[in-house]
Design a protein around this motif. Structure first.
Motif, PDB file in Angstrom:
ATOM      1  N   ASN A 167      67.971  31.026  57.622  1.00  0.00           N
ATOM      2  CA  ASN A 167      68.157  30.577  56.260  1.00  0.00           C
ATOM      3  C   ASN A 167      67.755  29.197  56.299  1.00  0.00           C
ATOM      4  OD1 ASN A 167      68.998  32.960  55.026  1.00  0.00           O
ATOM      5  ND2 ASN A 167      70.885  32.452  56.183  1.00  0.00           N
ATOM      6  N   SER A 168      67.082  28.503  55.266  1.00  0.00           N
ATOM      7  CA  SER A 168      66.942  26.895  55.013  1.00  0.00           C
ATOM      8  C   SER A 168      66.622  26.757  53.578  1.00  0.00           C
ATOM      9  CB  SER A 168      65.497  26.774  55.548  1.00  0.00           C
ATOM     10  OG  SER A 168      64.405  27.303  54.923  1.00  0.00           O
ATOM     11  N   GLN A 206      72.082  31.261  47.681  1.00  0.00           N
ATOM     12  CA  GLN A 206      71.704  30.661  49.011  1.00  0.00           C
ATOM     13  C   GLN A 206      73.029  31.219  49.868  1.00  0.00           C
ATOM     14  OE1 GLN A 206      69.205  28.490  49.507  1.00  0.00           O
ATOM     15  NE2 GLN A 206      69.715  28.800  51.692  1.00  0.00           N
ATOM     16  N   ALA A 207      72.328  31.569  51.135  1.00  0.00           N
ATOM     17  CA  ALA A 207      73.299  32.318  51.977  1.00  0.00           C
ATOM     18  C   ALA A 207      74.084  31.205  52.536  1.00  0.00           C
ATOM     19  CB  ALA A 207      72.591  32.700  53.262  1.00  0.00           C
ATOM     20  N   THR A 248      68.559  23.910  57.840  1.00  0.00           N
ATOM     21  CA  THR A 248      68.596  25.330  58.389  1.00  0.00           C
ATOM     22  C   THR A 248      70.034  25.622  58.594  1.00  0.00           C
ATOM     23  OG1 THR A 248      67.674  24.959  60.421  1.00  0.00           O
ATOM     24  CG2 THR A 248      66.053  25.465  58.899  1.00  0.00           C
ATOM     25  N   TYR A 274      74.335  23.918  57.351  1.00  0.00           N
ATOM     26  CA  TYR A 274      72.942  23.680  57.297  1.00  0.00           C
ATOM     27  C   TYR A 274      72.698  22.225  57.658  1.00  0.00           C
ATOM     28  CZ  TYR A 274      71.680  27.727  54.273  1.00  0.00           C
ATOM     29  OH  TYR A 274      71.713  29.094  53.783  1.00  0.00           O
TER      30      TYR A 274
END
Length: 163
Positions: free
Chosen positions: A113-114, A147-148, A109, A152
């Motif tokens: 977001n993940s 994807q942001a 994450t 992560y």
């Protein structure tokens, strides 16, 4: 005839004899136990590193093998010079004993977001004559469309047990 009646009377009033002991036998069994060194697992440091990724407008994946080689599917790309790495663990315990390995997946994450990932590890191993062994964990990261951006991170579990 008198003798027969006296003999019959003597038998009828005689005290019963004690029964003779029956045959008895005895033997001994054995009991055994084996104590083994407890199995233990140690994370060697580092991480399952999926690298630096450029997402696409469609979903893709990043695969890192147990040997540490990375590849992508779909339109997902690696940033030039990005490196990948498998994770590693050391197992210790009873010399020469076989063991099984189970790893879990999870999610990484960043903010809200993940991305989910699965892990890839050997199913089993055998401890050396000195009671140790190493194994590596690879995995597959699911990269969403668009994807942001972010750094992560997440975790997973590795469990070992004697077979």
């Amino acid at each position: 005839m008198k003798k027969i009646i006296l003999a019959a009377a003597a038998v009828a009033f005689a005290t019963p004899a004690m029964a003779a002991p029956g045959d008895t036998a005895q033997d001994s069994g054995t009991a055994v136990a084996e104590i083994v060194a407890p199995i233990a697992i140690t994370h060697d440091g580092g991480a399952l590193d999926f690298g630096i990724i450029i997402p696409a407008t469609t979903a893709g994946t990043v695969v890192v093998t147990q040997g540490g080689a990375g590849s992508v599917t779909g339109d997902t790309l690696f940033v030039s010079g990005s490196t990948n790495a498998a994770d590693s663990f050391t197992v210790t315990g009873d010399a020469g004993r076989a063991y099984s390995i189970v790893t879990t997946g999870g999610s990484v994450t960043s903010g809200g977001n993940s991305m989910t990932f699965t892990t890839d590890a050997p199913a089993s191993g055998t401890l050396s004559a000195t009671g140790s062994d190493n194994f590596s964990v690879g995995g597959t990261l699911n990269v969403g469309a668009n994807q942001a951006a972010g750094s992560y991170s997440g975790s997973y579990d590795a469990t070992v047990s004697y077979n």
